[in-house]
Design an enzyme around this catalytic site. Structure first.
Site, short mmCIF file in Angstrom:
data_model
loop_
_atom_site.label_atom_id
_atom_site.label_comp_id
_atom_site.label_asym_id
_atom_site.label_seq_id
_atom_site.Cartn_x
_atom_site.Cartn_y
_atom_site.Cartn_z
N SER A 1 0.97 -1.22 0.04
CA SER A 1 0.09 0.01 -0.04
C SER A 1 0.80 1.32 0.03
CB SER A 1 -0.92 -0.07 1.17
OG SER A 1 -0.31 -0.28 2.31
N HIS B 1 5.89 -13.03 7.51
CA HIS B 1 6.12 -11.93 7.14
C HIS B 1 7.14 -11.74 6.02
CE1 HIS B 1 6.35 -7.46 7.31
NE2 HIS B 1 5.09 -7.37 7.70
N HIS C 1 -2.06 -8.84 2.42
CA HIS C 1 -1.48 -7.53 3.15
C HIS C 1 -2.82 -7.16 4.05
CE1 HIS C 1 0.43 -3.90 3.48
NE2 HIS C 1 -0.10 -3.21 2.73
N ASP D 1 -1.46 -9.09 12.55
CA ASP D 1 -2.85 -9.47 12.11
C ASP D 1 -3.47 -10.56 13.08
OD1 ASP D 1 -3.35 -7.41 10.30
OD2 ASP D 1 -2.35 -8.86 8.72
N ARG E 1 4.09 -5.61 17.30
CA ARG E 1 2.63 -5.01 17.38
C ARG E 1 1.73 -6.11 17.66
NH1 ARG E 1 2.23 -3.09 11.31
NH2 ARG E 1 3.13 -5.27 11.11
N1 CMX Z 1 1.50 -20.48 6.52
C1 CMX Z 1 2.12 -21.60 5.70
N2 CMX Z 1 2.83 -21.29 4.99
C2 CMX Z 1 3.39 -20.19 4.90
C3 CMX Z 1 3.40 -19.10 5.73
C4 CMX Z 1 2.26 -19.39 6.73
N3 CMX Z 1 1.84 -18.42 7.54
N4 CMX Z 1 3.93 -17.91 5.53
C5 CMX Z 1 4.89 -18.13 4.68
N5 CMX Z 1 4.57 -19.66 4.15
C6 CMX Z 1 5.11 -20.37 3.07
C7 CMX Z 1 4.83 -19.65 1.59
O1 CMX Z 1 3.61 -19.67 1.23
C8 CMX Z 1 5.89 -19.91 0.76
O2 CMX Z 1 5.37 -21.26 0.39
P1 CMX Z 1 5.75 -21.61 -1.27
O3 CMX Z 1 7.24 -21.65 -1.56
O4 CMX Z 1 5.14 -23.03 -1.49
O5 CMX Z 1 5.01 -20.64 -2.15
C9 CMX Z 1 6.96 -20.14 1.67
O6 CMX Z 1 6.48 -20.32 2.97
C10 CMX Z 1 8.10 -19.01 1.65
O7 CMX Z 1 7.23 -17.89 1.82
P2 CMX Z 1 8.04 -16.44 2.76
O8 CMX Z 1 9.27 -16.17 1.76
O9 CMX Z 1 8.32 -17.09 4.13
O10 CMX Z 1 6.86 -15.61 2.75
P3 CMX Z 1 6.46 -14.52 1.75
O11 CMX Z 1 7.59 -13.28 1.94
O12 CMX Z 1 6.46 -15.00 0.42
O13 CMX Z 1 5.10 -13.98 2.27
C11 CMX Z 1 3.31 -13.51 3.75
C12 CMX Z 1 4.83 -13.44 3.29
C13 CMX Z 1 2.76 -12.70 4.84
C14 CMX Z 1 2.51 -13.26 2.62
C15 CMX Z 1 3.11 -15.20 3.93
O14 CMX Z 1 3.96 -15.24 5.28
C16 CMX Z 1 1.68 -15.50 4.23
O15 CMX Z 1 1.02 -15.64 3.50
N6 CMX Z 1 1.20 -15.47 5.51
C17 CMX Z 1 -0.34 -15.59 5.90
C18 CMX Z 1 -0.91 -14.22 5.52
C19 CMX Z 1 -0.55 -13.09 6.43
O16 CMX Z 1 -0.65 -13.47 7.63
N7 CMX Z 1 -0.34 -11.93 6.01
C20 CMX Z 1 -0.45 -10.71 6.60
C21 CMX Z 1 0.86 -10.05 6.39
C22 CMX Z 1 1.26 -8.76 7.19
C23 CMX Z 1 1.02 -7.54 6.29
O17 CMX Z 1 1.54 -7.40 5.33
O18 CMX Z 1 0.19 -6.57 6.81
#
Ligand code: CMX
Length: 433
Positions: free
Chosen positions: A232, A308, A262, A363, A317
């Site tokens: 954002s 994250h 996000h 979150d 937070r």
């Molecule tokens: N549960 C299960 N698997 C997860 C995970 C979780 N909470 N977080 C990361 N992974 C997995 C990813 O899906 C990815 O798998 P693939 O390689 O099969 O695609 C792998 O671990 C590597 O991911 P990463 O590099 O650690 O994480 P990213 O930087 O790509 O993504 C985020 C970060 C937040 C999108 C991811 O951790 C996620 O989807 N979390 C759950 C959703 C969430 O809580 N989002 C809030 C974010 C906060 C914000 O931005 O406001």
């Protein structure tokens, strides 16, 4: 010193500093970009400047040098002043800022008409972003720009637009809550209250002991900013770099906040906890929580609220919200599950070995606290996040205009170009052997 005057005082120094830093090495290489980063959403490439806040992978959010956990007793208005100027306001500056926000809180009638014209099934984020966008009509920045105001003065109309938006957005957001979820007619603001307490009042949530207003203050502080590279913030800055005004820029950025990876994750997170409780059918034991999460991971599902893109520690937070929960709702069932997940999920994610950050993000806890106060409509949670994040987005925009930042225009390449580059590098390396 009042905000406008403080900015006028510090901006020449900020410009001088930016020119000096640039002059120290315009052609120095700060970063190299790997193929992984190109394919990986530009992750970690240092290519933006954002002075409002920084997010250390092992510290979490730091606003102007102050860790967020040291700011949890502040008002959001104080944080806005801090984000912009690098200092907390004195009493006079705080009172003046609060007065500015009160006097600017008149929402144009067509905003209500716009929201009312949307079908009731519309997502609250669409209602909010539409309302922000239609107010573009009011932009001082655009009017001054069209009149030919010199570029180095444009930060000031950007400030006025930002204050108008910050003043109005909680009033609009509260109306969206009441309309969308049949909570009754619009409540009038009480301008004796601070910004967040007024928002709490306008939502109409029962708050006999005033702790919901406290939660709103905390919520607005914790979500206010998260440096410049998140979806954002970056979208907002990119739009604004074309000299689009605050309304165009913030509305666009908030559309990014509405994505499930996000800002929308907070609604997903509570949905997940409620589903976990309902699927298990009773207050779950630790073993039941563990098995449930393991099953999700085995089915390649993510655990909402964990992981994250930048952080590699428990989000401070999250810690702040858990401290609030411990104080105000220690025996709450849903809050109890938040704490169970915290004890169980990081270990499972570490064992899984995929997630780079196994720790909870903001979150993972926020929704449970809102739920406790009867704000059970989790579709709305990203609107709360947005109201808060407008503080940081606006501060970043004002500073960008103060520093005359250029249009953002990175270079994209085709897959074919990249393929050729990599093949040439490989050949060169083989020839060298
Ligand atoms: N549960 C299960 N698997 C997860 C995970 C979780 N909470 N977080 C990361 N992974 C997995 C990813 O899906 C990815 O798998 P693939 O390689 O099969 O695609 C792998 O671990 C590597 O991911 P990463 O590099 O650690 O994480 P990213 O930087 O790509 O993504 C985020 C970060 C937040 C999108 C991811 O951790 C996620 O989807 N979390 C759950 C959703 C969430 O809580 N989002 C809030 C974010 C906060 C914000 O931005 O406001």
């Amino acid at each position: 010193m009042i905000l406008r005057d403080k900015l006028a005082e510090i901006i020449p120094g900020l410009r001088k500093e930016a020119a000096e830093v640039f002059g120290m090495g315009p052609n120095e290489v700060i970063n190299e970009v790997t193929t992984e980063q190109i394919f990986g959403g530009m992750r970690g490439i240092k290519s933006l400047i954002c002075d409002t806040s920084e997010v250390g992978l092992d510290t979490g959010l730091i606003i102007r040098g102050i860790p967020i956990l040291e700011l949890t007793d502040k008002l959001p208005e104080e944080i806005f002043y801090l984000l912009l100027t690098g200092e907390l306001p004195n009493d006079e500056a705080l009172e003046d800022l609060q007065w500015e926000l009160r006097r600017r809180g008149d929402v144009p009638f067509y905003v209500w008409n716009t929201i009312n014209a949307l079908p009731m099934e519309t997502h609250p984020m669409v209602m909010l972003n539409s309302a922000v966008l239609v107010m573009e009509n009011e932009s001082f920045f655009r009017k001054r720009y069209d009149e030919g105001m010199p570029k180095d003065m444009l930060w000031e109309p950007m400030l006025w637009d930002s204050l108008n938006l910050i003043a109005r957005i909680p009033i609009i957001a509260a109306y969206i809550y009441r309309r969308k979820f049949n909570k009754g007619p619009r409540i009038n603001p009480d301008f004796r209250l601070d910004w967040a307490a007024n928002y709490a009042r306008l939502l109409g949530v029962e708050d006999p002991d005033g702790s919901f207003a406290d939660l709103m203050r905390l919520y607005m502080v914790l979500h206010s900013d998260h440096e410049g590279g998140n979806v954002s913030a970056m979208a907002t800055q990119t739009i604004n770099s074309a000299l689009s005004d605050v309304y165009f820029s913030v509305s666009g950025g908030l559309n990014g906040l509405a994505g499930p990876l996000h800002g929308l994750a907070n609604q997903e997170c509570l949905r997940f906890i409620i589903k976990l409780r309902d699927d298990i059918g009773h207050t779950p034991s630790d073993n039941e929580v563990r098995d449930y999460c393991l099953n999700l991971l085995n089915n390649k599902r993510v655990i909402a609220g964990y992981g994250h893109a930048v952080l590699r520690v428990t989000d401070p937070r999250f810690t702040a919200f858990v401290e609030f929960g411990n104080k105000h709702m220690d025996d709450d069932e849903i809050f109890g599950i938040v704490k169970q997940l915290f004890n169980i999920v990081p270990k499972l994610l570490m064992e899984g070995g995929k997630a780079k950050d196994p720790w909870p993000n903001v979150d993972a806890a926020s929704g449970a606290l809102l739920f406790h106060y009867g704000m059970t409509e989790y579709d709305y949670y990203t609107v709360l996040f947005s109201v808060s994040r407008v503080l940081g987005l606006a501060a970043q925009l004002i500073l960008n205009r103060a520093l005359n930042r250029p249009i953002i225009r990175p270079k994209s390449v085709t897959t074919g170009w990249l393929k050729k580059q990599l093949a040439a590098k490989k050949k060169a390396a083989e020839e060298k052997k």
